[in-house]
Scaffold this motif. Structure first.
Motif, short mmCIF file in Angstrom:
data_model
loop_
_atom_site.label_atom_id
_atom_site.label_comp_id
_atom_site.label_asym_id
_atom_site.label_seq_id
_atom_site.Cartn_x
_atom_site.Cartn_y
_atom_site.Cartn_z
N ALA A 46 0.86 -1.14 -0.03
CA ALA A 46 -0.19 -0.09 -0.21
C ALA A 46 0.75 1.21 0.06
O ALA A 46 0.62 2.27 -0.78
N ALA A 47 1.94 1.34 1.00
CA ALA A 47 2.80 2.59 0.85
C ALA A 47 3.53 2.59 -0.40
O ALA A 47 3.57 3.81 -0.70
N GLU A 48 4.19 1.67 -0.98
CA GLU A 48 4.80 1.74 -2.35
C GLU A 48 4.00 2.16 -3.45
O GLU A 48 4.49 3.18 -4.38
N LEU A 49 2.70 1.66 -3.40
CA LEU A 49 1.72 1.91 -4.68
C LEU A 49 0.87 3.25 -4.45
O LEU A 49 0.11 3.56 -5.38
N GLY A 50 0.82 3.65 -3.13
CA GLY A 50 0.24 4.79 -2.81
C GLY A 50 -1.59 4.55 -2.75
O GLY A 50 -2.17 5.33 -3.23
N ILE A 51 -1.64 3.44 -2.34
CA ILE A 51 -2.96 2.78 -2.38
C ILE A 51 -3.41 2.52 -0.82
O ILE A 51 -2.40 2.42 0.05
N CYS A 52 -4.68 2.20 -0.49
CA CYS A 52 -4.92 1.78 0.72
C CYS A 52 -4.76 0.44 1.19
O CYS A 52 -4.72 -0.40 0.29
#
Length: 122
Positions: A46-52
């Motif tokens: 989630a952090a790497e891809l900018g998603i929840c």
């Protein structure tokens, strides 16, 4: 939940990520699975891809349960269409007509006198 990828599945997911014409939602799902297969936790993905985190968890679980087929959108619920494609085409053609009087000039507000097909570029 550990993701084990067959070589053919990994190759397909990497192909989807590299292809320029792949819809971004498909690329995102492929990246989630590839990162999960490389051992990343849902929070890291989630952090790497900018998603929840819930998004990472959802697609990881769907892949684990169904494989590549699990990454395809599920059918949407709802009422079946009332009008056929032919009905929509007729209405579109009618809406594209300009009212014309007998000498070829347009008359604003006048109903169309005949049903012609309109240009597909309109």
């Amino acid at each position: 939940m550990t993701i084990e990828l067959a070589e053919s599945d990994r190759a397909e997911l990497e192909r989807q990520v590299r292809a320029g014409a792949t819809p971004q939602k498909v690329v995102l799902r492929a990246l989630i699975v590839l990162l999960a297969a490389d051992g990343a936790a849902n929070a890291q993905i989630a952090a790497e891809l900018g998603i929840c985190v819930d998004t990472a968890r959802k697609w990881r679980a769907r892949f684990a349960a169904k494989g590549l087929i699990g990454l395809v959108d599920a059918p949407r619920s709802g009422r079946p269409p009332v009008y056929t494609a032919a009905d929509r085409a007729r209405v579109t053609a009618w809406a594209c007509l300009l009212p014309v009087d007998h000498d070829g000039r347009s008359r604003a507000g006048a109903p169309p006198s005949r049903l012609d097909s309109c240009s597909p570029t309109v």
